[in-house]
Write an enzyme that holds these catalytic residues in place. Structure first.
Site, mmCIF file in Angstrom:
data_model
loop_
_atom_site.group_PDB
_atom_site.id
_atom_site.type_symbol
_atom_site.label_atom_id
_atom_site.label_comp_id
_atom_site.label_asym_id
_atom_site.label_seq_id
_atom_site.Cartn_x
_atom_site.Cartn_y
_atom_site.Cartn_z
ATOM 1 N N SER A 27 7.731 7.438 5.096
ATOM 2 C CA SER A 27 8.248 7.944 4.921
ATOM 3 C C SER A 27 9.091 9.421 5.256
ATOM 4 C CB SER A 27 8.583 7.683 3.306
ATOM 5 O OG SER A 27 7.459 8.343 2.732
ATOM 6 N N LYS A 37 -1.318 4.572 10.820
ATOM 7 C CA LYS A 37 -0.434 4.845 9.102
ATOM 8 C C LYS A 37 -1.047 5.935 8.947
ATOM 9 C CE LYS A 37 2.117 3.639 5.685
ATOM 10 N NZ LYS A 37 1.797 2.299 4.879
ATOM 11 N N ARG A 79 -5.139 7.561 -4.147
ATOM 12 C CA ARG A 79 -5.647 6.005 -3.380
ATOM 13 C C ARG A 79 -6.887 6.889 -2.599
ATOM 14 N NH1 ARG A 79 -1.518 3.247 -4.824
ATOM 15 N NH2 ARG A 79 0.693 3.550 -4.050
ATOM 16 N N LYS A 112 -5.577 3.612 7.878
ATOM 17 C CA LYS A 112 -4.092 4.044 6.588
ATOM 18 C C LYS A 112 -5.215 5.443 5.651
ATOM 19 C CE LYS A 112 -1.043 2.932 2.878
ATOM 20 N NZ LYS A 112 -0.974 1.982 2.264
ATOM 21 N N ARG A 158 7.175 7.395 -2.560
ATOM 22 C CA ARG A 158 6.531 6.073 -3.805
ATOM 23 C C ARG A 158 8.040 6.421 -5.270
ATOM 24 N NH1 ARG A 158 1.129 8.572 -3.929
ATOM 25 N NH2 ARG A 158 0.245 7.276 -2.170
ATOM 26 N N GLU A 215 -13.424 0.713 10.431
ATOM 27 C CA GLU A 215 -12.238 -0.930 9.937
ATOM 28 C C GLU A 215 -11.980 -1.370 10.976
ATOM 29 O OE1 GLU A 215 -11.345 -0.410 7.076
ATOM 30 O OE2 GLU A 215 -12.300 1.556 6.060
ATOM 31 N N TYR A 229 11.926 4.201 10.241
ATOM 32 C CA TYR A 229 13.365 3.770 9.267
ATOM 33 C C TYR A 229 14.559 4.134 10.452
ATOM 34 C CZ TYR A 229 9.640 3.727 5.688
ATOM 35 O OH TYR A 229 8.896 3.638 4.565
HETATM 36 C C1 PBG Z 1 1.572 0.158 0.001
HETATM 37 C C2 PBG Z 1 2.544 1.128 1.367
HETATM 38 C C3 PBG Z 1 2.602 2.408 1.290
HETATM 39 C C4 PBG Z 1 3.390 2.386 2.646
HETATM 40 C C5 PBG Z 1 3.528 1.643 2.789
HETATM 41 N N1 PBG Z 1 2.568 0.473 2.356
HETATM 42 C C6 PBG Z 1 2.635 3.647 0.160
HETATM 43 C C7 PBG Z 1 1.004 3.878 -0.303
HETATM 44 O O1 PBG Z 1 -0.322 3.922 0.312
HETATM 45 O O2 PBG Z 1 1.200 4.647 -1.538
HETATM 46 C C8 PBG Z 1 3.752 4.144 2.460
HETATM 47 C C9 PBG Z 1 5.162 4.419 4.052
HETATM 48 C C10 PBG Z 1 5.742 5.340 4.095
HETATM 49 O O3 PBG Z 1 5.625 6.002 3.173
HETATM 50 O O4 PBG Z 1 7.010 5.135 4.532
HETATM 51 N N2 PBG Z 1 2.303 -0.461 -0.713
#
Ligand code: PBG
Length: 342
Positions: A291, A265, A234, A213, A223, A250, A330
């Protein structure tokens, strides 16, 4: 003078290989369909869905046109619709009321918290017909918006967070989830979650590990979707986009800790990673089309700059071609509906 590009099917020969004409297999839709190497299928798709506490109507997410924060009721309907379209799974995200957020994200482990309620709702509605998955992370529930709890210096405390994740795993499993998706990128999270599930008699609940990730700007619209309280970033727990080999590290850790399925991701900017991971493992590989990937296509399409439907299908095909067997998107329900007619 003839180049490969300006020679038609008849007439001019191409170079000294007169028989080699790849275009021969592109001449009709039926032929192209027959020789296609990659076929996205509804069963490859998993729908991520947001459910928000305390609302009576779904709330649209501005940066993700077409996606909403569901009420508990509309979430049940979305699950039924996804199932009817042939989608395999649903990944649930809970959005608590603002006043329920606190430093430790306690709403995330409250058996009556919004995510647990939603898991129970969806399980009651579709049973085992959809694979019900839940985001296992604290960021939606903390008032500071980080994926874990903070130490006295304000840093995300890895091991204290693991204890919270163990409890989250238990309550989500008690609520009836089939698979949990630890997404906080704490070291050791898969092992701790696996142990907690086993110790609570939930040996059959699987772990879809967010193995890879990256710290990505493309999470922006998410967000908004979860009403995140995060200020800052993060980068101390999510991966640096510059690194590829780090993902293999990982991966090795997550597999050793008992991950049943692994995920990469975001998807599109990291297809090289999807490919590398898929070559390495013998467990199912998922990719999360996040997203910002959704928002980019929708925004360009809304401007009339690209053909929306074709672009969506092309992204899904590309992600699958790179090696992902499952895709969180989505567009899952809509794409599945469309794919069943091709
Ligand atoms: C963390 C989480 C995130 C997403 C999925 N799980 C956000 C992040 O790491 O800031 C993002 C998914 C997306 O952007 O569609 N709970």
């Amino acid at each position: 003078m003839s180049s490969r590009h300006d020679s038609g099917h008849g007439g001019t020969r191409y170079g000294s290989f007169p028989g080699a004409r790849p275009r021969r297999l592109r001449t009709t839709p039926a032929l192209r369909r027959m020789v296609a190497e990659t076929r996205p299928h509804p069963a490859d798709l998993i729908l991520p869905a947001f459910v928000r506490e305390g609302i009576s109507e779904p709330v649209p997410i501005a940066a993700m046109p077409g996606v909403v924060q569901h009420t508990r009721d509309t979430l049940r309907k979305a699950a039924v619709e996804a199932r009817a379209a042939g989608v395999s799974g649903i990944m649930l995200f809970g959005v608590p009321e603002d006043e329920k957020k606190d430093a430790t994200g306690s709403a995330g482990t409250d058996p009556d918290g919004i995510l647990q309620a939603a898991i129970r709702d969806v399980r009651a509605e579709v049973g085992d017909e959809l694979v019900i998955m839940s985001d296992l992370c604290l960021d939606e529930f903390t008032d500071h918006g980080h994926c874990g709890v903070l130490d006295s210096a304000g840093r995300v405390d890895n091991d204290a967070t693991l204890e919270r994740y163990a409890e989250m795993a238990r309550v989500q499993a008690d609520a009836g989830v089939h698979a949990v998706g630890p997404s906080g990128m704490m070291d050791g999270q898969v092992g701790v979650v696996r142990e907690a599930l086993d110790a609570a008699g939930h040996e059959d609940v699987s772990v879809l590990a967010y193995t890879v990730k990256y710290s990505s700007a493309f999470y922006g619209p998410f967000r908004e979707a979860v009403g995140s309280s995060l200020r800052g970033d993060r980068k101390t727990y999510q991966q640096d986009p510059a690194n590829a080999r780090e993902s293999l590290r990982e991966l090795a850790l997550d597999l050793a800790e008992g991950a049943d399925m692994v995920m990469v991701k975001p998807a599109l900017p990291y297809l090289d990673i999807v490919h590398r991971i898929a070559e390495e493992v013998d467990v199912p590989v998922a990719a999360y089309q996040i997203s910002g990937e959704y928002a980019m296509v929708e925004a360009a399409a809304a401007n009339g700059w690209i053909d929306r439907d074709k672009a969506i299908l092309e992204t899904l095909t590309g992600i699958k071609r790179a090696g992902a067997q499952m895709i969180l998107t989505y567009w899952a329900t809509e794409a599945a509906q469309r794919l069943s007619h091709t």
